[in-house]
Design a protein around this motif. Structure first.
Motif, PDB file in Angstrom:
ATOM      1  N   VAL A   1     -47.229 -77.304  35.603  1.00 40.28           N
ATOM      2  CA  VAL A   1     -46.273 -77.076  34.534  1.00 40.28           C
ATOM      3  C   VAL A   1     -44.873 -77.054  35.133  1.00 40.28           C
ATOM      4  O   VAL A   1     -44.643 -76.427  36.169  1.00 40.28           O
ATOM      5  N   VAL A   2     -43.941 -77.748  34.473  1.00 44.07           N
ATOM      6  CA  VAL A   2     -42.541 -77.742  34.900  1.00 44.07           C
ATOM      7  C   VAL A   2     -41.889 -76.514  34.269  1.00 44.07           C
ATOM      8  O   VAL A   2     -41.814 -76.392  33.050  1.00 44.07           O
ATOM      9  N   LEU A   3     -41.435 -75.591  35.122  1.00 46.60           N
ATOM     10  CA  LEU A   3     -40.827 -74.356  34.635  1.00 46.60           C
ATOM     11  C   LEU A   3     -39.352 -74.531  34.304  1.00 46.60           C
ATOM     12  O   LEU A   3     -38.849 -73.935  33.347  1.00 46.60           O
ATOM     13  N   GLU A   4     -38.652 -75.351  35.100  1.00 50.51           N
ATOM     14  CA  GLU A   4     -37.217 -75.505  34.920  1.00 50.51           C
ATOM     15  C   GLU A   4     -36.786 -76.864  35.467  1.00 50.51           C
ATOM     16  O   GLU A   4     -37.357 -77.344  36.434  1.00 50.51           O
ATOM     17  N   ALA A   5     -35.801 -77.460  34.828  1.00 53.59           N
ATOM     18  CA  ALA A   5     -35.246 -78.725  35.298  1.00 53.59           C
ATOM     19  C   ALA A   5     -33.738 -78.589  35.414  1.00 53.59           C
ATOM     20  O   ALA A   5     -33.076 -78.175  34.462  1.00 53.59           O
ATOM     21  N   LYS A   6     -33.204 -78.914  36.597  1.00 58.55           N
ATOM     22  CA  LYS A   6     -31.754 -78.907  36.836  1.00 58.55           C
ATOM     23  C   LYS A   6     -31.393 -80.215  37.506  1.00 58.55           C
ATOM     24  O   LYS A   6     -31.690 -80.411  38.684  1.00 58.55           O
ATOM     25  N   GLY A   7     -30.795 -81.105  36.761  1.00 60.46           N
ATOM     26  CA  GLY A   7     -30.427 -82.408  37.311  1.00 60.46           C
ATOM     27  C   GLY A   7     -31.672 -83.165  37.749  1.00 60.46           C
ATOM     28  O   GLY A   7     -32.590 -83.387  36.969  1.00 60.46           O
ATOM     29  N   ALA A   8     -31.712 -83.544  39.021  1.00 61.05           N
ATOM     30  CA  ALA A   8     -32.860 -84.284  39.555  1.00 61.05           C
ATOM     31  C   ALA A   8     -33.907 -83.362  40.171  1.00 61.05           C
ATOM     32  O   ALA A   8     -34.912 -83.825  40.682  1.00 61.05           O
ATOM     33  N   GLN A   9     -33.679 -82.047  40.115  1.00 61.83           N
ATOM     34  CA  GLN A   9     -34.618 -81.077  40.687  1.00 61.83           C
ATOM     35  C   GLN A   9     -35.402 -80.381  39.582  1.00 61.83           C
ATOM     36  O   GLN A   9     -34.845 -80.030  38.547  1.00 61.83           O
ATOM     37  N   VAL A  10     -36.707 -80.198  39.808  1.00 63.52           N
ATOM     38  CA  VAL A  10     -37.543 -79.453  38.867  1.00 63.52           C
ATOM     39  C   VAL A  10     -38.275 -78.350  39.629  1.00 63.52           C
ATOM     40  O   VAL A  10     -38.581 -78.489  40.813  1.00 63.52           O
ATOM     41  N   THR A  11     -38.548 -77.262  38.945  1.00 59.70           N
ATOM     42  CA  THR A  11     -39.318 -76.167  39.513  1.00 59.70           C
ATOM     43  C   THR A  11     -40.709 -76.221  38.910  1.00 59.70           C
ATOM     44  O   THR A  11     -40.860 -76.237  37.690  1.00 59.70           O
ATOM     45  N   LEU A  12     -41.725 -76.280  39.779  1.00 61.41           N
ATOM     46  CA  LEU A  12     -43.107 -76.397  39.331  1.00 61.41           C
ATOM     47  C   LEU A  12     -43.836 -75.064  39.444  1.00 61.41           C
ATOM     48  O   LEU A  12     -43.531 -74.256  40.317  1.00 61.41           O
ATOM     49  N   ASP A  13     -44.808 -74.867  38.596  1.00 57.52           N
ATOM     50  CA  ASP A  13     -45.677 -73.691  38.653  1.00 57.52           C
ATOM     51  C   ASP A  13     -46.874 -74.070  39.527  1.00 57.52           C
ATOM     52  O   ASP A  13     -47.941 -74.403  39.039  1.00 57.52           O
ATOM     53  N   SER A  14     -46.680 -74.012  40.856  1.00 59.91           N
ATOM     54  CA  SER A  14     -47.745 -74.414  41.784  1.00 59.91           C
ATOM     55  C   SER A  14     -48.577 -73.205  42.193  1.00 59.91           C
ATOM     56  O   SER A  14     -48.071 -72.087  42.246  1.00 59.91           O
ATOM     57  N   PRO A  15     -49.868 -73.410  42.498  1.00 58.84           N
ATOM     58  CA  PRO A  15     -50.746 -72.286  42.852  1.00 58.84           C
ATOM     59  C   PRO A  15     -50.428 -71.713  44.226  1.00 58.84           C
ATOM     60  O   PRO A  15     -49.784 -72.363  45.059  1.00 58.84           O
ATOM     61  N   ALA A  16     -50.905 -70.502  44.473  1.00 58.14           N
ATOM     62  CA  ALA A  16     -50.669 -69.824  45.750  1.00 58.14           C
ATOM     63  C   ALA A  16     -51.355 -70.541  46.906  1.00 58.14           C
ATOM     64  O   ALA A  16     -50.951 -70.391  48.053  1.00 58.14           O
ATOM     65  N   THR A  17     -52.386 -71.344  46.622  1.00 53.77           N
ATOM     66  CA  THR A  17     -53.104 -72.054  47.682  1.00 53.77           C
ATOM     67  C   THR A  17     -52.239 -73.119  48.348  1.00 53.77           C
ATOM     68  O   THR A  17     -52.605 -73.641  49.386  1.00 53.77           O
ATOM     69  N   PHE A  18     -51.092 -73.444  47.764  1.00 52.64           N
ATOM     70  CA  PHE A  18     -50.189 -74.416  48.367  1.00 52.64           C
ATOM     71  C   PHE A  18     -49.368 -73.802  49.483  1.00 52.64           C
ATOM     72  O   PHE A  18     -48.617 -74.490  50.145  1.00 52.64           O
ATOM     73  N   GLY A  19     -49.516 -72.508  49.681  1.00 55.35           N
ATOM     74  CA  GLY A  19     -48.882 -71.839  50.811  1.00 55.35           C
ATOM     75  C   GLY A  19     -47.377 -71.888  50.756  1.00 55.35           C
ATOM     76  O   GLY A  19     -46.758 -71.474  49.790  1.00 55.35           O
ATOM     77  N   LYS A  20     -46.783 -72.407  51.832  1.00 49.38           N
ATOM     78  CA  LYS A  20     -45.332 -72.398  51.971  1.00 49.38           C
ATOM     79  C   LYS A  20     -44.656 -73.599  51.316  1.00 49.38           C
ATOM     80  O   LYS A  20     -43.458 -73.798  51.489  1.00 49.38           O
TER      81      LYS A  20
END
Length: 142
Positions: free
Chosen positions: A20-39
Motif C-alpha cells: 500500500v502506498v501511504l504517501e506520495a511526494k513528487g517522485a518519492q512514495v512511502t510504502l507500507d512494507s512488512p517488518a521482514t524487509f529489515g533495514k
C-alpha cells in the motif's frame, strides 16, 4: 525479528508486493512494507514500482498460501519445492529451501538433519548433484 541472510542475487525475487502506498511526494512514495524487509527503506522512487494487477478469480487466490499438512504428531509440516543452496553455519549444515505454494520471501535456511528426517530422497538427490538439481526452465543451457 529480522535475521539478515546473504542470498545470491540470482535467487532473489525480482518483484515483491503488493504494498500500500501511504504517501506520495513528487517522485518519492512511502510504502507500507512488512517488518521482514529489515533495514530496507520504506521511501522509494516511483520508477521502482510496478503496477499491481489482480489475479483472475478462475485461477484461485494467490494471496492465501496453502495450509500446512498435519504430521502424525499433529505438528504443521510444509512441502519442499526445491533446495536452492547449502552452507555450513557455526559447524552445522544448513540448506536454503523453497517451499511449495509460497513466494520467494518465505525461502529459509533449514538444518540438514531436519530435512534428512522428513525428505531423505529429496536430500539425497540434491547431494548427488547440487549444481544440476531441479534447474529452472528459464535457466541458460550451457
Amino acid at each position: 525479528s529480522y535475521v539478515e541472510v546473504a542470498v545470491p542475487y540470482k535467487l532473489t525475487a525480482r518483484w515483491f508486493g503488493p504494498f500500500v502506498v501511504l504517501e506520495a511526494k513528487g517522485a518519492q512514495v512511502t510504502l507500507d512494507s512488512p517488518a521482514t524487509f529489515g533495514k530496507a527503506h520504506q521511501r522509494v522512487n516511483i520508477r521502482r514500482l510496478k503496477f499491481f494487477e489482480a489475479r483472475d478469480a478462475q485461477f484461485g487466490t494467490a494471496d492465501q498460501p496453502p495450509r500446512p499438512l498435519q504430521g502424525v504428531d499433529g505438528s504443521d509440516m510444509y512441502e519442499v519445492s526445491r533446495i536452492c543452496a547449502s552452507r555450513i553455519m557455526k559447524g552445522r549444515h544448513e540448506l536454503y529451501v523453497e517451499w511449495k505454494g509460497y513466494d520467494q520471501s518465505h525461502i529459509s535456511w533449514v538444518f540438514r538433519q531436519i530435512l534428512f528426517e522428513d525428505v531423505p530422497a529429496l536430500l539425497a538427490a540434491y547431494e548427488a548433484k547440487p549444481a544440476k538439481f531441479k534447474q529452472r526452465a528459464s535457466a541458460l543451457i550451457r
